[in-house]
Design an enzyme around this catalytic site. Structure first.
Site, mmCIF file in Angstrom:
data_model
loop_
_atom_site.group_PDB
_atom_site.id
_atom_site.type_symbol
_atom_site.label_atom_id
_atom_site.label_comp_id
_atom_site.label_asym_id
_atom_site.label_seq_id
_atom_site.Cartn_x
_atom_site.Cartn_y
_atom_site.Cartn_z
ATOM 1 N N CYS A 196 0.118 4.629 -17.989
ATOM 2 C CA CYS A 196 -0.558 4.100 -16.801
ATOM 3 C C CYS A 196 -1.569 3.001 -17.124
ATOM 4 O O CYS A 196 -2.000 2.280 -16.226
ATOM 5 C CB CYS A 196 -1.243 5.227 -16.040
ATOM 6 S SG CYS A 196 -0.090 6.406 -15.307
ATOM 7 N N SER A 197 -1.964 2.885 -18.374
ATOM 8 C CA SER A 197 -2.907 1.840 -18.771
ATOM 9 C C SER A 197 -2.218 0.582 -19.283
ATOM 10 O O SER A 197 -2.881 -0.331 -19.788
ATOM 11 C CB SER A 197 -3.860 2.374 -19.856
ATOM 12 O OG SER A 197 -4.752 3.315 -19.319
#
Length: 373
Positions: free
Chosen positions: A156-157
């Site tokens: 997600c980063s």
């Protein structure tokens, strides 16, 4: 060393959407069928009965009301419960490439750039369609961009980590401009038969044009002031699908070959980590939390975002300070914070500061300070 700006943002949103009510109806139909089929084993204690899902609970627990998806029919079919995305031939653009190109074209138009102005393509996302050739090179070819490309994955980063990589390349003179793309078909790795997680994800793609400030001409520019990244290993969010699955047949088809998480542990551990990282990042740049006009946070869970900003501000944030797209997009992994940025940036006055932040599996956390020009 060159100053760096984000001169264009782009968003691809799938045409189809699934409401909580539709998702729950499909899930509960599956539950009823499962419990009926396994009634004898359930009665004997050999199989655990499944419990129903609830639309109101989903919204209360996550803040999600609906999600955009690449294939609605396959997901809602109780006999299937996964998207139906037919395999394409090697001479056809992959579906992730198509999504990436659509977002990229919008970002290029907004930046006032063409393929000739871009020297590199970075695809940063949670799930890639294949090990090789790199999706970034496919996107590069589809857009007619000369230069180089590479893929990267920090779950997600990925967008914030990719933004630092793109900024570094521009700052050091390795590229005049970099196209950063985040295509996510999160529904492809979601277990729609798991009551605890079947509602979490949606699909989308985002794009950023990251370029030298002295070459930028767009009306809406965001200077990249600073970035700070952090990773810390955790098994609390995990997906064990990979090329070695075929070498260990005993695990094929197991639940851990899709998205799995310990949600309560993630909430308890990640929220303070994100707030601390952002606070440290601001302090390192001689900034106060009160100097920040907007927080474009990863859109995974509304309560997480509320708690993170409250830890920073010492009070509840307004929707203007921490905009939400989670309600209609759900969690789109790396694309989430960029969707918020794309939709909620034009109203900021010149000089306003914002923080683009991501957090997810790894754990991985990114913080990028941006200034509106």
């Amino acid at each position: 060393m060159h100053n760096v700006v984000i001169s264009g943002t782009g968003l691809y949103t799938p045409a189809e959407s699934i409401s909580n009510e539709e998702l729950v109806e499909s899930f509960n139909c599956y539950v009823e069928q499962f419990n009926t089929t396994n009634a004898a084993a359930i009665e004997q204690g050999e199989v655990q009965a499944l419990g129903p899902s609830d639309a109101a609970f989903i919204e209360k627990a996550s803040g999600i009301k609906s999600r955009f998806v690449m294939d609605k029919a396959g997901i809602l079919d109780p006999q299937r419960m996964k998207p139906r995305l037919p395999e394409r031939g090697n001479d056809e653009p992959s579906i992730l490439c198509q999504m990436a190109v659509a977002a990229a074209e919008q970002a290029l138009q907004r930046a006032g750039k063409t393929a000739a102005d871009i020297d590199a393509v970075i695809v940063a996302c949670s799930n890639l369609p294949r090990p090789y050739p790199a999706l970034s090179i496919e996107v590069q070819q589809a857009l007619g961009i000369q230069g180089f490309g590479f893929d990267m994955n920090v779950a997600c980063s990925s967008a914030t980590f990719g933004l630092q990589a793109a900024s570094n390349a521009v700052q050091l003179g390795q590229a005049r401009a970099v196209l950063l793309v985040n295509p996510e078909i999160c529904t492809g790795h979601l277990n729609f038969r798991d009551r605890d997680s079947h509602f979490i994800f949606g699909d989308a793609a985002t794009a950023l044009v990251v370029e030298r400030a002295d070459l930028a001409t767009s009306a809406n520019q965001l200077a990249v002031v600073s970035s700070k990244l952090l990773t810390q290993f955790s098994n609390n969010i995990r997906n064990n699908f990979g090329f070695l699955n075929r070498a260990g047949e005993e695990g094929e088809g197991a639940r851990d070959k899709l998205f799995v998480q310990e949600g309560r542990k993630v909430f308890r551990e990640v929220c303070p980590m994100v707030a601390d990282l952002i606070a440290q990042h601001l302090a390192e740049n001689n900034l106060q939390v009160t100097d920040i006009r907007r927080f474009w946070l990863h859109q995974a869970n509304l309560s997480m975002n509320h708690l993170i900003v409250k830890k920073l501000l010492g009070r509840d944030a307004s929707v203007e300070e921490a905009p939400v797209i989670l309600d209609t997009y759900a969690n789109t992994s790396s694309a989430g914070s960029v969707i918020a940025l794309h939709k909620y940036q034009d109203d900021l006055p010149s000089g306003a500061l914002g923080v683009l932040s991501s957090f997810g599996a790894g754990y991985s956390i990114g913080s990028v300070i941006l200034r509106k020009l």
